[in-house]
Design a protein around this motif. Structure first.
Motif, mmCIF file in Angstrom:
data_model
loop_
_atom_site.group_PDB
_atom_site.id
_atom_site.type_symbol
_atom_site.label_atom_id
_atom_site.label_comp_id
_atom_site.label_asym_id
_atom_site.label_seq_id
_atom_site.Cartn_x
_atom_site.Cartn_y
_atom_site.Cartn_z
ATOM 1 N N GLY A 1 -66.410 83.903 -31.936
ATOM 2 C CA GLY A 1 -67.328 83.520 -33.177
ATOM 3 C C GLY A 1 -66.784 84.161 -34.360
ATOM 4 O O GLY A 1 -66.392 85.222 -34.415
ATOM 5 N N HIS A 2 -67.174 83.530 -35.380
ATOM 6 C CA HIS A 2 -66.935 84.148 -36.912
ATOM 7 C C HIS A 2 -68.169 84.190 -37.474
ATOM 8 O O HIS A 2 -69.081 83.479 -37.508
ATOM 9 C CB HIS A 2 -65.951 83.205 -37.762
ATOM 10 N N SER A 3 -68.583 85.150 -38.526
ATOM 11 C CA SER A 3 -69.444 85.252 -39.240
ATOM 12 C C SER A 3 -70.694 85.538 -38.225
ATOM 13 O O SER A 3 -70.780 86.342 -37.334
ATOM 14 C CB SER A 3 -69.461 84.568 -40.325
ATOM 15 N N MET A 4 -71.837 84.558 -38.517
ATOM 16 C CA MET A 4 -73.071 84.735 -37.788
ATOM 17 C C MET A 4 -72.663 84.411 -36.393
ATOM 18 O O MET A 4 -73.404 84.799 -35.504
ATOM 19 C CB MET A 4 -74.037 83.553 -38.244
ATOM 20 N N GLY A 5 -71.803 83.417 -36.386
ATOM 21 C CA GLY A 5 -71.106 82.998 -34.584
ATOM 22 C C GLY A 5 -70.791 84.153 -33.938
ATOM 23 O O GLY A 5 -70.760 84.079 -32.837
ATOM 24 N N GLY A 6 -70.238 85.260 -34.712
ATOM 25 C CA GLY A 6 -69.754 86.361 -33.769
ATOM 26 C C GLY A 6 -70.816 87.029 -33.161
ATOM 27 O O GLY A 6 -70.784 87.530 -32.235
ATOM 28 N N GLY A 7 -72.026 87.209 -34.033
ATOM 29 C CA GLY A 7 -73.103 87.860 -33.469
ATOM 30 C C GLY A 7 -73.738 87.027 -32.380
ATOM 31 O O GLY A 7 -74.152 87.722 -31.273
ATOM 32 N N LEU A 8 -73.646 85.965 -32.433
ATOM 33 C CA LEU A 8 -74.095 84.663 -31.505
ATOM 34 C C LEU A 8 -73.587 85.130 -30.286
ATOM 35 O O LEU A 8 -73.762 84.640 -29.117
ATOM 36 C CB LEU A 8 -74.483 83.290 -32.024
ATOM 37 N N ALA A 9 -71.930 85.128 -30.592
ATOM 38 C CA ALA A 9 -71.113 85.287 -29.306
ATOM 39 C C ALA A 9 -71.329 86.315 -28.597
ATOM 40 O O ALA A 9 -71.602 86.337 -27.312
ATOM 41 C CB ALA A 9 -69.504 85.073 -29.748
ATOM 42 N N VAL A 10 -71.716 87.640 -29.372
ATOM 43 C CA VAL A 10 -72.232 88.892 -28.477
ATOM 44 C C VAL A 10 -73.272 88.521 -27.796
ATOM 45 O O VAL A 10 -73.511 88.933 -26.572
ATOM 46 C CB VAL A 10 -72.204 89.924 -29.375
ATOM 47 N N ASP B 1 -78.195 78.384 -26.539
ATOM 48 C CA ASP B 1 -77.537 77.104 -26.800
ATOM 49 C C ASP B 1 -76.047 77.177 -26.301
ATOM 50 O O ASP B 1 -75.434 76.328 -25.661
ATOM 51 C CB ASP B 1 -77.877 76.736 -28.114
ATOM 52 N N ILE B 2 -75.411 78.176 -26.807
ATOM 53 C CA ILE B 2 -73.841 78.497 -26.455
ATOM 54 C C ILE B 2 -73.653 78.521 -25.029
ATOM 55 O O ILE B 2 -72.951 77.861 -24.247
ATOM 56 C CB ILE B 2 -73.377 79.868 -27.069
ATOM 57 N N VAL B 3 -74.530 79.147 -24.180
ATOM 58 C CA VAL B 3 -74.408 79.605 -22.473
ATOM 59 C C VAL B 3 -74.873 77.957 -22.171
ATOM 60 O O VAL B 3 -74.007 77.622 -21.141
ATOM 61 C CB VAL B 3 -75.753 80.310 -22.285
ATOM 62 N N ALA B 4 -75.957 77.289 -22.729
ATOM 63 C CA ALA B 4 -76.350 75.999 -22.075
ATOM 64 C C ALA B 4 -75.068 74.902 -22.210
ATOM 65 O O ALA B 4 -74.639 74.258 -21.398
ATOM 66 C CB ALA B 4 -77.386 75.326 -22.600
ATOM 67 N N LEU B 5 -74.416 75.206 -23.377
ATOM 68 C CA LEU B 5 -73.058 74.355 -23.553
ATOM 69 C C LEU B 5 -72.113 74.676 -22.764
ATOM 70 O O LEU B 5 -71.464 73.507 -22.103
ATOM 71 C CB LEU B 5 -72.741 74.367 -24.863
ATOM 72 N N TRP B 6 -71.854 75.953 -22.370
ATOM 73 C CA TRP B 6 -70.812 76.264 -21.298
ATOM 74 C C TRP B 6 -71.204 75.715 -19.770
ATOM 75 O O TRP B 6 -70.387 75.105 -19.277
ATOM 76 C CB TRP B 6 -70.623 77.825 -21.374
ATOM 77 N N GLN B 7 -72.422 75.803 -19.637
ATOM 78 C CA GLN B 7 -72.757 75.542 -18.288
ATOM 79 C C GLN B 7 -72.802 73.852 -18.135
ATOM 80 O O GLN B 7 -72.592 73.530 -17.143
ATOM 81 C CB GLN B 7 -74.387 75.987 -17.978
ATOM 82 N N HIS B 8 -73.010 73.351 -19.213
ATOM 83 C CA HIS B 8 -73.035 71.728 -19.143
ATOM 84 C C HIS B 8 -71.609 71.385 -19.059
ATOM 85 O O HIS B 8 -71.294 70.261 -18.111
ATOM 86 C CB HIS B 8 -73.809 71.250 -20.477
ATOM 87 N N MET B 9 -70.661 72.091 -19.845
ATOM 88 C CA MET B 9 -69.424 71.551 -19.576
ATOM 89 C C MET B 9 -68.658 72.072 -18.502
ATOM 90 O O MET B 9 -67.842 71.272 -17.863
ATOM 91 C CB MET B 9 -68.530 72.079 -20.727
ATOM 92 N N LYS C 1 -74.938 87.454 -19.736
ATOM 93 C CA LYS C 1 -74.156 87.375 -18.511
ATOM 94 C C LYS C 1 -74.500 86.164 -17.574
ATOM 95 O O LYS C 1 -74.429 86.379 -16.510
ATOM 96 C CB LYS C 1 -74.601 88.729 -17.673
ATOM 97 N N ARG C 2 -74.342 85.088 -18.227
ATOM 98 C CA ARG C 2 -74.421 83.851 -17.615
ATOM 99 C C ARG C 2 -73.305 82.958 -17.571
ATOM 100 O O ARG C 2 -73.245 81.808 -17.407
ATOM 101 C CB ARG C 2 -75.787 83.104 -18.211
ATOM 102 N N ILE C 3 -72.062 83.521 -18.077
ATOM 103 C CA ILE C 3 -71.007 82.911 -18.247
ATOM 104 C C ILE C 3 -69.984 83.767 -17.172
ATOM 105 O O ILE C 3 -69.423 84.720 -17.545
ATOM 106 C CB ILE C 3 -70.153 82.791 -19.554
ATOM 107 N N PRO C 4 -69.939 83.288 -15.875
ATOM 108 C CA PRO C 4 -69.422 83.967 -14.821
ATOM 109 C C PRO C 4 -67.961 84.025 -15.144
ATOM 110 O O PRO C 4 -67.312 85.082 -14.300
ATOM 111 C CB PRO C 4 -69.791 83.321 -13.466
ATOM 112 N N SER C 5 -66.984 83.551 -15.532
ATOM 113 C CA SER C 5 -65.690 83.534 -15.521
ATOM 114 C C SER C 5 -65.398 84.327 -16.937
ATOM 115 O O SER C 5 -64.293 83.740 -17.719
ATOM 116 C CB SER C 5 -65.162 82.138 -15.480
ATOM 117 N N LEU C 6 -66.059 84.968 -17.730
ATOM 118 C CA LEU C 6 -65.759 85.524 -18.972
ATOM 119 C C LEU C 6 -64.628 86.288 -18.915
ATOM 120 O O LEU C 6 -64.610 87.315 -18.041
ATOM 121 C CB LEU C 6 -67.197 86.177 -19.769
ATOM 122 N N GLU C 7 -63.649 85.901 -19.627
ATOM 123 C CA GLU C 7 -62.431 87.025 -19.863
ATOM 124 C C GLU C 7 -62.456 87.831 -21.034
ATOM 125 O O GLU C 7 -61.770 88.862 -21.009
ATOM 126 C CB GLU C 7 -61.258 85.940 -19.789
ATOM 127 N N GLY C 8 -63.267 87.280 -22.087
ATOM 128 C CA GLY C 8 -63.023 88.148 -23.372
ATOM 129 C C GLY C 8 -63.950 87.684 -24.538
ATOM 130 O O GLY C 8 -64.377 86.300 -24.301
#
Length: 68
Positions: A26-35, A4-12, A41-48
């Motif tokens: 991401g914080h707490s569980m969101g941190g794990g989801l961020a990883v 869902d995180i990737v889909a949101l980024w792709q939509h935006m 590798k579906r966010i091509p412009s990832l900086e960090g």
């Protein structure tokens, strides 16, 4: 949920002709989801990735993807 995180980024930003520098935070569980989201590798412009206070079980499951 990480898909869902990737889909949101792709939509935006996915259709943008400009490269959109992206830092996933991401914080707490969101941190794990961020990883998991950036490991796909579906966010091509990832900086960090910023992971703050990850819950233990999620951190252990995401650990193999935290190579850098």
């Amino acid at each position: 949920m990480s898909a869902d995180i990737v889909a949101l980024w792709q939509h935006m930003f996915g259709s943008s002709s400009d490269k959109v520098p992206t830092v996933v935070v991401g914080h707490s569980m969101g941190g794990g989801l961020a990883v998991w989201a950036v490991a796909a590798k579906r966010i091509p412009s990832l900086e960090g990735v910023v992971v703050i206070d990850v819950v233990e079980g999620t951190a252990l499951a995401a650990l193999p993807h935290m190579t850098n």
